[in-house]
Scaffold this motif. Structure first.
Motif, PDB file in Angstrom:
ATOM      1  N   ALA A  98       0.827  -1.215   0.000  1.00  0.00           N
ATOM      2  CA  ALA A  98       0.000   0.000   0.000  1.00  0.00           C
ATOM      3  C   ALA A  98       0.858   1.260   0.000  1.00  0.00           C
ATOM      4  CB  ALA A  98      -0.932  -0.008   1.207  1.00  0.00           C
ATOM      5  N   GLN A  99       1.997   1.218   0.692  1.00  0.00           N
ATOM      6  CA  GLN A  99       2.874   2.387   0.726  1.00  0.00           C
ATOM      7  C   GLN A  99       3.447   2.682  -0.659  1.00  0.00           C
ATOM      8  OE1 GLN A  99       6.268   2.084   3.332  1.00  0.00           O
ATOM      9  NE2 GLN A  99       6.826   4.220   3.068  1.00  0.00           N
ATOM     10  N   THR A 100       3.805   1.621  -1.399  1.00  0.00           N
ATOM     11  CA  THR A 100       4.338   1.797  -2.750  1.00  0.00           C
ATOM     12  C   THR A 100       3.322   2.512  -3.631  1.00  0.00           C
ATOM     13  OG1 THR A 100       5.477  -0.324  -2.434  1.00  0.00           O
ATOM     14  CG2 THR A 100       5.452   0.589  -4.658  1.00  0.00           C
ATOM     15  N   ILE A 151       2.966   6.207  -2.657  1.00  0.00           N
ATOM     16  CA  ILE A 151       4.036   7.086  -3.148  1.00  0.00           C
ATOM     17  C   ILE A 151       3.756   7.505  -4.589  1.00  0.00           C
ATOM     18  CG2 ILE A 151       6.473   7.134  -3.829  1.00  0.00           C
ATOM     19  CD1 ILE A 151       7.015   5.335  -1.347  1.00  0.00           C
ATOM     20  N   LEU A 152       3.395   6.523  -5.430  1.00  0.00           N
ATOM     21  CA  LEU A 152       3.151   6.826  -6.841  1.00  0.00           C
ATOM     22  C   LEU A 152       1.893   7.677  -7.011  1.00  0.00           C
ATOM     23  CD1 LEU A 152       4.621   6.237  -9.449  1.00  0.00           C
ATOM     24  CD2 LEU A 152       3.214   4.206  -9.764  1.00  0.00           C
ATOM     25  N   ILE A 153       0.852   7.374  -6.239  1.00  0.00           N
ATOM     26  CA  ILE A 153      -0.373   8.189  -6.275  1.00  0.00           C
ATOM     27  C   ILE A 153      -0.056   9.626  -5.874  1.00  0.00           C
ATOM     28  CG2 ILE A 153      -2.585   8.578  -5.082  1.00  0.00           C
ATOM     29  CD1 ILE A 153      -2.877   5.472  -5.010  1.00  0.00           C
ATOM     30  N   GLU A 177      -4.528   9.352 -13.578  1.00  0.00           N
ATOM     31  CA  GLU A 177      -3.630   8.215 -13.343  1.00  0.00           C
ATOM     32  C   GLU A 177      -3.604   7.856 -11.861  1.00  0.00           C
ATOM     33  OE1 GLU A 177      -1.208   5.062 -14.287  1.00  0.00           O
ATOM     34  OE2 GLU A 177      -2.447   6.355 -15.560  1.00  0.00           O
ATOM     35  N   ALA A 178      -3.691   8.877 -11.014  1.00  0.00           N
ATOM     36  CA  ALA A 178      -3.727   8.629  -9.564  1.00  0.00           C
ATOM     37  C   ALA A 178      -4.976   7.832  -9.199  1.00  0.00           C
ATOM     38  CB  ALA A 178      -3.697   9.959  -8.803  1.00  0.00           C
ATOM     39  N   VAL A 179      -6.112   8.197  -9.781  1.00  0.00           N
ATOM     40  CA  VAL A 179      -7.371   7.478  -9.515  1.00  0.00           C
ATOM     41  C   VAL A 179      -7.276   6.048 -10.038  1.00  0.00           C
ATOM     42  CG1 VAL A 179      -9.832   7.369 -10.099  1.00  0.00           C
ATOM     43  CG2 VAL A 179      -8.795   9.552  -9.446  1.00  0.00           C
ATOM     44  N   ARG A 180      -6.688   5.875 -11.230  1.00  0.00           N
ATOM     45  CA  ARG A 180      -6.553   4.529 -11.801  1.00  0.00           C
ATOM     46  C   ARG A 180      -5.733   3.621 -10.877  1.00  0.00           C
ATOM     47  NH1 ARG A 180      -3.733   1.084 -14.135  1.00  0.00           N
ATOM     48  NH2 ARG A 180      -1.803   2.273 -13.924  1.00  0.00           N
ATOM     49  N   LEU A 181      -4.631   4.166 -10.342  1.00  0.00           N
ATOM     50  CA  LEU A 181      -3.795   3.396  -9.412  1.00  0.00           C
ATOM     51  C   LEU A 181      -4.547   3.080  -8.129  1.00  0.00           C
ATOM     52  CD1 LEU A 181      -0.333   5.166  -9.781  1.00  0.00           C
ATOM     53  CD2 LEU A 181      -0.770   2.751 -10.204  1.00  0.00           C
ATOM     54  N   PHE A 182      -5.314   4.051  -7.658  1.00  0.00           N
ATOM     55  CA  PHE A 182      -6.116   3.861  -6.436  1.00  0.00           C
ATOM     56  C   PHE A 182      -7.094   2.697  -6.626  1.00  0.00           C
ATOM     57  CE2 PHE A 182      -9.786   4.809  -3.741  1.00  0.00           C
ATOM     58  CZ  PHE A 182      -9.184   5.040  -2.522  1.00  0.00           C
ATOM     59  N   GLN A 183      -7.743   2.643  -7.788  1.00  0.00           N
ATOM     60  CA  GLN A 183      -8.691   1.566  -8.076  1.00  0.00           C
ATOM     61  C   GLN A 183      -7.975   0.228  -8.252  1.00  0.00           C
ATOM     62  OE1 GLN A 183     -10.516   3.338 -11.507  1.00  0.00           O
ATOM     63  NE2 GLN A 183     -12.091   4.415 -10.319  1.00  0.00           N
ATOM     64  N   THR A 197      -3.328   7.245   2.033  1.00  0.00           N
ATOM     65  CA  THR A 197      -3.648   7.145   0.600  1.00  0.00           C
ATOM     66  C   THR A 197      -4.886   7.963   0.274  1.00  0.00           C
ATOM     67  OG1 THR A 197      -2.951   4.820   0.858  1.00  0.00           O
ATOM     68  CG2 THR A 197      -3.771   5.494  -1.290  1.00  0.00           C
ATOM     69  N   TYR A 198      -5.937   7.790   1.067  1.00  0.00           N
ATOM     70  CA  TYR A 198      -7.163   8.575   0.851  1.00  0.00           C
ATOM     71  C   TYR A 198      -6.884  10.077   0.953  1.00  0.00           C
ATOM     72  CZ  TYR A 198     -10.602   4.745   0.848  1.00  0.00           C
ATOM     73  OH  TYR A 198     -11.361   3.645   0.518  1.00  0.00           O
TER      74      TYR A 198
END
Length: 609
Positions: free
Chosen positions: A372-374, A377-379, A390-396, A409-410
């Motif tokens: 989750a931390q990885t 970081i990218l988000i 792209e941040a939303v795509r990674l979150f999903q 993350t949230y």
């Protein structure tokens, strides 16, 4: 470079997994370079070898009649129940050995159940009771641990130093350091001498709580003990705590004291100091410590490299960080998730998202490194650079991978939405987060509150503040600064003043940003004397004015035609090492052109730039 890392990492993973293969430590060239403060230095480490792998099977010392090998919980249970059926029963020592093996496998609840079965047929000894105390401590059942202490007296046994050390460690693990300290005093009172494990455990607990003074006092008590002198672990623990508090000079003083007493530092000691100096950007000190390690034949470990890589990345020195990763691989040291997360974060800080994504893909290819931390970081990187899609795509994607977003993350994604003005999307995410069972923290509320303020929705921002207070989640000064700043920008000086004067009853202490906001508000409202009183109050309360403070109040006095005070404030600002900003300088030049201030002031102002 990352292709080389991928290829080398996969081959080194194979050699790591082969327990019979001994690794060779190759020479290592440390090359640290910066165009600013970091010097180039060269250092070669001599070769060495790692310890051979240990067998996973643990041989249990048993009677010749039962030559058993305990390698898993099923084996242990089989041996235990077989022993329990024998007549006569085996010695309590044999049962304790089985319990110890299960403790090593972390089956604490199972050990407690077996002890209860055993207790019906065989009387436990002090070792048995110590094992059970340890299990209750590991399960955070400190009340039960203390009740087992009472059984010592029931069976006519005396609790020993291991008993008390185990209990003290249990309290320390749960953050109950005060109770650990009381138990330490009690054991001394009843004549049970603490050993180095007892001292080191309590010192560790005190350091975790940041109580360095008490830790040092305990160290001095150890020095007075004839048979319990402090060792490298003791000193390293306190040095680490001092470094975390940024008390680097004190840490080095203790380091020097340790060496003067003939106690040799180890890689943990050096890692602690290197981390401390890197946090302060003291690269020359880091270089000196690395050279000193080499001269002592102390080899850098994964922690050493991770500390350096993280420090380089935080300074934007990703090239040096990549070099460190390559060096790790060359020395058969496996980069960890921490290593790659730091490198990825470094790329994100520089806005090099393609490189950050390449590191992420490498971690995915290496197996179970991505957590989750990885993703967080990218988000965060994509949010900072406004690529919210792209941040939303990674979150999903996280949920599809079986990973659960954290509060951080949230909060990160909410901040990304707020910075793009998408406050409703942030609010929906806020609701979804709570529905998933996660609780928002102060930072989460701060992000949403700032978003409402930027959209001039101050009433909703105040609702959030009241919601925080209702949930007993104490707002910090950052939250109040956001509200006061936007109230002042909206011309609601009275609302800002009410918040400011309410701080004394709510806890947070005003900082320089708080005072700057109020000084700005008073100046805009023509309340120049109140602004001056605020400047005086902040200094009386130990909050030093900064350049923004002086520029704000000087412009306020100019706008209110208070020229005599302008001269004094400019002199004070320059004497304290601050300079006029562009807006203030423009006003002063305009005053000079109209002969409103002393012409001798211009060279003074120019000299401060």
């Amino acid at each position: 470079m990352l292709k080389m890392m991928r290829a080398t990492a996969s081959s080194s993973c194979y050699s790591y997994c082969c327990s019979t293969t001994q690794r060779r430590r190759r020479g290592m060239l440390f090359l640290l370079h910066s165009t600013t403060t970091l010097d180039v230095f060269l250092n070669t480490f001599h070769s060495g070898s790692s310890n051979p792998s240990k067998s996973r099977n643990t041989h249990l010392v048993t009677d010749p009649e039962t030559p058993k090998v305990v390698s898993n919980v099923e084996d242990a249970l089989e041996v235990f129940h077989e022993m329990l059926q024998r007549r006569p029963l085996p010695s309590i020592i044999r049962f304790n050995q089985i319990l110890c093996q299960l403790v090593k496998m972390k089956h604490y609840s199972r050990v407690i159940c077996l002890y209860k079965q055993m207790g019906l047929r065989i009387v436990p000894n002090d070792c048995s009771l110590n094992i059970i105390i340890n299990c209750h401590c590991r399960l955070n059942q400190m009340g039960f641990s203390l009740s087992v202490l009472g059984k010592f007296f029931k069976f006519g046994l005396q609790p020993n130093v291991r008993t008390f050390s185990t209990l003290i460690n249990g309290f320390v693990m749960k953050g109950r350091v005060l109770e650990a300290a009381r138990l330490f005093s009690k054991m001394v009172d009843i004549g049970c001498k603490p050993d180095i494990v007892t001292f080191d455990t309590l010192i560790k607990g005190l350091c975790i709580k940041g109580n360095n003074r008490a830790a040092l006092q305990l160290l001095r008590k150890m020095e007075l003990s004839p048979d319990c002198k402090p060792g490298v672990f003791t000193y390293s623990t306190i040095i680490d705590s001092l470094c975390k508090e940024r008390l680097i000079d004190d840490a080095f003083d203790l380091f020097s004291e340790m060496i003067s007493k003939g106690i040799c530092p180890n890689v943990v000691t050096y890692n602690t100091l290197i981390h401390g100096v890197c946090q302060l950007g003291q690269w020359k000190q880091a270089t000196r410590l690395l050279n000193e390690m080499a001269s002592q034949n102390i080899y850098p470990d994964v922690r050493t490299f991770n500390v350096l890589i993280d420090a380089f990345c935080k300074e934007g020195m990703v090239v040096q960080a990549k070099t460190m990763v390559e060096m790790m691989i060359q020395r058969d040291l496996e980069p960890t998730a921490v290593t790659y997360n730091s490198l990825m974060d470094g790329y994100c800080l520089r806005g090099e998202m393609e490189e950050a994504r390449e590191v992420f893909n490498l971690m995915v290819s290496l197996g179970s490194m991505v957590d989750a931390q990885t993703y967080g970081i990218l988000i965060n990187g994509y949010c900072k650079h406004k690529n919210i899609n792209e941040a939303v795509r990674l979150f999903q994607e996280m949920s599809h991978k079986g990973l659960f977003p954290t509060t951080v993350t949230y909060t990160t994604l909410m901040d990304g939405f707020c910075k793009l003005g998408r406050i409703q999307d942030a609010k929906k995410l806020f609701i979804r987060m709570q529905a998933s069972g996660l609780l928002p923290n102060v930072e989460t509320y701060g992000v949403l509150l700032d978003g409402f303020c930027k959209r001039q929705q101050l009433s909703k921002a105040m609702e959030l503040l009241r919601e925080m207070e209702g949930k007993k989640l104490h707002p910090n000064i950052v939250i109040y600064n956001i509200l006061m700043d936007y109230f002042i920008k909206a011309g609601k000086l009275e609302a800002a003043r009410d918040l400011f004067f309410g701080l004394s009853s709510k806890g947070p202490h005003p900082d320089v940003k708080t005072y700057n906001a109020m000084i700005s508000g008073f100046c805009k409202g023509g309340l120049i004397r109140e602004a001056e009183n605020m400047l005086r109050e902040m200094e009386e309360k130990g909050c030093s004015p900064d350049g923004c403070t002086y520029n704000t109040i000087i412009r306020g006095f100019i706008l209110n035609n208070e020229m005599s005070r302008v001269m004094a404030l400019i002199h004070q600002m320059v004497e304290r090492g601050f300079s006029a900003d562009a807006s203030t300088m423009k006003m002063i030049i305009d005053l000079l052109s109209r002969d409103k201030v002393d012409p001798a002031l211009l060279p003074l102002i120019k000299g401060s730039l």
